[in-house]
Design a protein around this motif. Structure first.
Motif, mmCIF file in Angstrom:
data_model
loop_
_atom_site.group_PDB
_atom_site.id
_atom_site.type_symbol
_atom_site.label_atom_id
_atom_site.label_comp_id
_atom_site.label_asym_id
_atom_site.label_seq_id
_atom_site.Cartn_x
_atom_site.Cartn_y
_atom_site.Cartn_z
ATOM 1 N N TYR A 245 -1.393 5.452 0.444
ATOM 2 C CA TYR A 245 -1.440 4.120 1.046
ATOM 3 C C TYR A 245 -2.611 3.326 0.494
ATOM 4 O O TYR A 245 -2.486 2.119 0.214
ATOM 5 N N THR A 246 -3.759 3.985 0.308
ATOM 6 C CA THR A 246 -4.933 3.297 -0.234
ATOM 7 C C THR A 246 -4.688 2.840 -1.669
ATOM 8 O O THR A 246 -5.105 1.736 -2.062
ATOM 9 N N CYS A 247 -4.013 3.659 -2.459
ATOM 10 C CA CYS A 247 -3.761 3.315 -3.860
ATOM 11 C C CYS A 247 -2.669 2.258 -4.018
ATOM 12 O O CYS A 247 -2.698 1.459 -4.982
ATOM 13 N N LEU A 248 -1.710 2.237 -3.113
ATOM 14 C CA LEU A 248 -0.564 1.350 -3.264
ATOM 15 C C LEU A 248 -0.606 0.125 -2.363
ATOM 16 O O LEU A 248 0.346 -0.655 -2.353
ATOM 17 N N ARG A 249 -1.683 -0.021 -1.618
ATOM 18 C CA ARG A 249 -1.723 -1.123 -0.650
ATOM 19 C C ARG A 249 -1.812 -2.483 -1.323
ATOM 20 O O ARG A 249 -1.667 -3.524 -0.670
ATOM 21 N N LYS A 250 -2.054 -2.526 -2.660
ATOM 22 C CA LYS A 250 -2.074 -3.816 -3.354
ATOM 23 C C LYS A 250 -0.703 -4.458 -3.316
ATOM 24 O O LYS A 250 -0.577 -5.679 -3.403
ATOM 25 N N GLY A 251 0.335 -3.622 -3.233
ATOM 26 C CA GLY A 251 1.668 -4.180 -3.091
ATOM 27 C C GLY A 251 1.871 -4.697 -1.677
ATOM 28 O O GLY A 251 1.075 -4.459 -0.769
ATOM 29 N N ARG A 252 2.975 -5.384 -1.464
ATOM 30 C CA ARG A 252 3.253 -5.968 -0.147
ATOM 31 C C ARG A 252 3.881 -4.907 0.746
ATOM 32 O O ARG A 252 5.059 -4.601 0.629
ATOM 33 N N PHE A 253 3.085 -4.371 1.635
ATOM 34 C CA PHE A 253 3.579 -3.361 2.564
ATOM 35 C C PHE A 253 3.919 -4.011 3.897
ATOM 36 O O PHE A 253 3.316 -5.008 4.302
ATOM 37 N N GLU A 254 4.893 -3.426 4.560
ATOM 38 C CA GLU A 254 5.272 -3.923 5.877
ATOM 39 C C GLU A 254 4.249 -3.497 6.923
ATOM 40 O O GLU A 254 3.512 -2.543 6.745
ATOM 41 N N PHE A 472 6.370 15.888 8.111
ATOM 42 C CA PHE A 472 7.512 15.016 8.381
ATOM 43 C C PHE A 472 7.141 13.546 8.234
ATOM 44 O O PHE A 472 7.928 12.747 7.713
ATOM 45 N N LEU A 473 5.943 13.171 8.665
ATOM 46 C CA LEU A 473 5.509 11.783 8.521
ATOM 47 C C LEU A 473 5.322 11.409 7.053
ATOM 48 O O LEU A 473 5.549 10.259 6.654
ATOM 49 N N PHE A 474 4.868 12.358 6.252
ATOM 50 C CA PHE A 474 4.725 12.106 4.826
ATOM 51 C C PHE A 474 6.084 11.772 4.205
ATOM 52 O O PHE A 474 6.209 10.820 3.416
ATOM 53 N N LEU A 475 7.111 12.524 4.551
ATOM 54 C CA LEU A 475 8.450 12.259 4.037
ATOM 55 C C LEU A 475 8.965 10.904 4.516
ATOM 56 O O LEU A 475 9.602 10.153 3.758
ATOM 57 N N TRP A 476 8.689 10.574 5.764
ATOM 58 C CA TRP A 476 9.112 9.276 6.307
ATOM 59 C C TRP A 476 8.377 8.138 5.610
ATOM 60 O O TRP A 476 8.959 7.080 5.334
ATOM 61 N N PHE A 477 7.098 8.348 5.302
ATOM 62 C CA PHE A 477 6.330 7.341 4.592
ATOM 63 C C PHE A 477 6.905 7.103 3.195
ATOM 64 O O PHE A 477 7.001 5.954 2.732
ATOM 65 N N LEU A 478 7.305 8.162 2.521
ATOM 66 C CA LEU A 478 7.916 8.014 1.205
ATOM 67 C C LEU A 478 9.212 7.210 1.288
ATOM 68 O O LEU A 478 9.475 6.335 0.465
ATOM 69 N N ALA A 479 10.031 7.510 2.286
ATOM 70 C CA ALA A 479 11.296 6.791 2.442
ATOM 71 C C ALA A 479 11.058 5.311 2.701
ATOM 72 O O ALA A 479 11.725 4.443 2.107
ATOM 73 N N LEU A 480 10.096 4.984 3.559
ATOM 74 C CA LEU A 480 9.816 3.580 3.852
ATOM 75 C C LEU A 480 9.205 2.875 2.656
ATOM 76 O O LEU A 480 9.451 1.686 2.430
ATOM 77 N N SER A 481 8.379 3.584 1.882
ATOM 78 C CA SER A 481 7.760 2.975 0.708
ATOM 79 C C SER A 481 8.822 2.589 -0.319
ATOM 80 O O SER A 481 8.749 1.533 -0.945
ATOM 81 N N ARG A 482 9.829 3.438 -0.486
ATOM 82 C CA ARG A 482 10.905 3.130 -1.422
ATOM 83 C C ARG A 482 11.744 1.965 -0.930
ATOM 84 O O ARG A 482 12.132 1.086 -1.702
ATOM 85 N N LYS A 483 12.001 1.929 0.371
ATOM 86 C CA LYS A 483 12.783 0.810 0.917
ATOM 87 C C LYS A 483 11.995 -0.483 0.927
ATOM 88 O O LYS A 483 12.542 -1.568 1.002
ATOM 89 N N GLY A 484 10.636 -0.340 0.893
ATOM 90 C CA GLY A 484 9.800 -1.544 0.913
ATOM 91 C C GLY A 484 9.757 -2.263 -0.412
ATOM 92 O O GLY A 484 9.260 -3.382 -0.499
ATOM 93 N N ARG A 485 10.296 -1.675 -1.490
ATOM 94 C CA ARG A 485 10.303 -2.326 -2.794
ATOM 95 C C ARG A 485 11.376 -3.418 -2.829
ATOM 96 O O ARG A 485 12.396 -3.344 -2.149
ATOM 97 N N PRO A 486 11.187 -4.442 -3.644
ATOM 98 C CA PRO A 486 12.136 -5.561 -3.658
ATOM 99 C C PRO A 486 13.553 -5.140 -3.975
ATOM 100 O O PRO A 486 14.502 -5.656 -3.406
ATOM 101 N N GLU A 487 13.722 -4.169 -4.925
ATOM 102 C CA GLU A 487 15.085 -3.816 -5.311
ATOM 103 C C GLU A 487 15.844 -3.103 -4.217
ATOM 104 O O GLU A 487 17.066 -2.963 -4.303
ATOM 105 N N HIS A 488 15.134 -2.648 -3.220
ATOM 106 C CA HIS A 488 15.811 -1.952 -2.125
ATOM 107 C C HIS A 488 15.926 -2.833 -0.880
ATOM 108 O O HIS A 488 16.297 -2.367 0.158
ATOM 109 N N SER A 489 15.540 -4.084 -0.989
ATOM 110 C CA SER A 489 15.508 -4.929 0.201
ATOM 111 C C SER A 489 16.896 -5.195 0.744
ATOM 112 O O SER A 489 17.064 -5.556 1.906
#
Length: 504
Positions: A245-254, A472-489
């Motif tokens: 999260y610290t490394c990728l927070r430059k992107g637009r996170f929900e 389990f939260l780590f896996l959920w975070f990965l799923a949300l991060s992928r859905k948070g990308r523009p191509e998955h909107s």
């Protein structure tokens, strides 16, 4: 003749007064023995035998009376204890006193069980002292043991439990003031909801109850391994989640992901505090009780309350996203949630800290033939009623409220998915429902299934799901991060998109 008589009176009265003044006061017997560098239990038994009640008012929790040794003796205390001593025991107490009278003194004292310090090596008997009450019984000037007719001591069942064992205090051979509870020479009977102890000797008596868990040593060891391994995995994966999260927070996170990350941080603190508490008790087995253990107990309590609070915030945020989706705007939404998520636990543990409830807590796990206890720095299980209240209110009660609220929110989510997708496609959304169940902390509700006939399966399920919750939260975070990308909107629900826009 009269002159000699008065002289004799004036000589005898001061001598009698001086003799009484030299005898200890029964009111100060316990305090004096605790101050001396001796085994206080033996000192106390001797003191209450020879002491004199010098106070005009009755001494609280102290009882003395005289009975004829040819008759049985019965007496009760204000705390609800009842003692029945057969004539055989009274006669044994004066077996070496051929010149004594037919009357013997019986002394009883009700003590708090916190005075009895358990040694580092526990015996086969473990549990909590019923009502934190210990009854000391002394007859005559001599010890009474190996009786043919037992002494009966009745304890009121204040915990309303059917599992209890009559025990007496056995001092350690090291004579360092420590000891252990033993059931030797005592039989336990539950009559009309009261524990009746039939013992062949006189000593300090109590009833050990264990109304919590009953786990054999093999399952106890297995549950311990699951807890340690699961907590280690959760520490690793929650740390990875925070780094990502610290490394990728430059992107637009929900905002949802930011809330997940704060819940992940609370879980990281929880598992770290648990492992540190266990390690400290293991490393300092002989003297774990202290400021360090108090600090670890406070940290563990704070981390657990923070986890519960952020689980409730997850449910609240999901409610705002899926239910109240029309023209909602909350200024500084995440900041306000953070103040609630970290502020409520901090205020609670600070209040508990001043109450002095933190310390060593013993989880008693007993098998069929033996038993053991696991210690941890937590809310103290010593004879402090405040600790029991704090545990029930801030842990069991708070968890119950969070569980009910989040379960209701999860039910609303399932109904909405059912209505939008249709019954035929519901099976495709089960992965989402299971992920939300983990995020909302629904598996924590298994804590209420660790009692009764399903207690053992409930313990295993509770340990597995909650100790590995960081994974389990780590896996959920990965799923949300992928859905948070523009191509998955495009896969997002329209109502969710609208709510996220309003909140961002």
């Amino acid at each position: 003749m009269k002159t000699s008589y008065f002289i004799l009176i004036f000589i005898c009265i001061p001598a009698t007064l001086r003799t009484n003044d030299n005898l200890p006061n029964c009111k100060d017997a316990l305090r004096d023995c605790l101050r001396q560098e001796v085994v206080w239990t033996r000192c106390f038994e001797d003191r209450i035998t020879i002491c004199i009640p010098k106070a005009r008012k009755p001494i609280p929790n102290f009882y003395r009376w005289s009975v004829n040794s040819s008759n049985k003796a019965e007496e009760s205390t204000d705390s609800g204890h009842r003692v029945h001593i057969p004539a055989h025991a009274l006669q044994r107490s004066k077996r070496n006193d051929s010149n004594s009278t037919d009357y013997v003194h019986i002394t009883m004292a009700v003590l708090n069980s916190s005075l009895f310090k358990l040694g580092p090596v526990r015996g086969s008997r473990s549990g909590e002292v019923l009502g934190q009450s210990v009854l000391a019984v002394r007859v005559g000037d001599h010890s009474v043991r190996d009786l043919d007719q037992p002494v009966r001591i009745t304890f009121r069942n204040t915990n309303v439990t059917e599992r209890g064992t009559c025990v007496f205090w056995k001092d350690s051979e090291n004579k360092n003031g420590e000891g252990d509870w033993s059931s030797g020479g005592c039989n336990t009977t539950l009559i009309h909801g009261e524990f009746v102890c039939s013992c062949n000797h006189l000593s300090f008596f109590a009833v050990l109850v264990n109304s919590k868990l009953s786990v054999d040593p093999v399952n106890a060891a297995n549950l311990g391994y699951i807890s340690y391994i699961g907590s280690l995995f959760s520490v690793v994966f929650t740390t990875v989640t925070l780094v990502m999260y610290t490394c990728l927070r430059k992107g637009r996170f929900e905002q949802s992901i930011s809330i997940h990350v704060q819940l992940t941080g609370a879980l990281l603190f929880l598992h770290l505090s648990y492992l540190l508490s266990e390690w400290w008790v293991w490393h300092e087995a002989d003297g774990a009780e202290g400021r360090v253990c108090l600090t670890f107990g406070l940290m563990l309590h704070w981390a657990l309350l923070s986890t519960f609070t952020w689980l409730a915030i997850e449910g609240f945020h999901l409610y705002m996203l899926l239910v109240r989706v029309f023209n909602i705007y909350v200024r500084k939404y995440l900041l306000k949630l953070s103040l609630v998520g970290w502020g409520i636990p901090t205020a609670t543990v600070m209040a508990c800290r001043f109450s002095g409830v933190y310390g060593i807590h013993s989880f008693h796990m007993m098998g069929a033939n033996n038993g053991s206890s696991t210690d941890i720095c937590w809310i103290s299980s010593a004879t402090d009623s405040h600790g029991v209240v704090v545990s029930y209110v801030t842990v069991s009660g708070y968890l119950g409220l969070v569980f009910l609220f989040n379960t209701a929110i999860l039910g609303v989510v399932v109904v909405k998915l059912w209505g939008q997708r249709g019954k035929g496609r519901m099976w495709k959304d089960w992965a989402t429902v299971l992920g939300l169940s983990c995020v909302l902390g629904v598996p924590w509700g298994l804590a209420f299934c660790t009692y009764g006939p399903l207690s053992l399966p409930g313990l295993y399920l509770f340990s597995i799901f909650n100790c590995f919750q960081g994974v389990f939260l780590f896996l959920w975070f990965l799923a949300l991060s992928r859905k948070g990308r523009p191509e998955h909107s495009s896969v997002k629900d329209s109502s969710s998109q609208k709510m996220e826009t309003n909140f961002n």
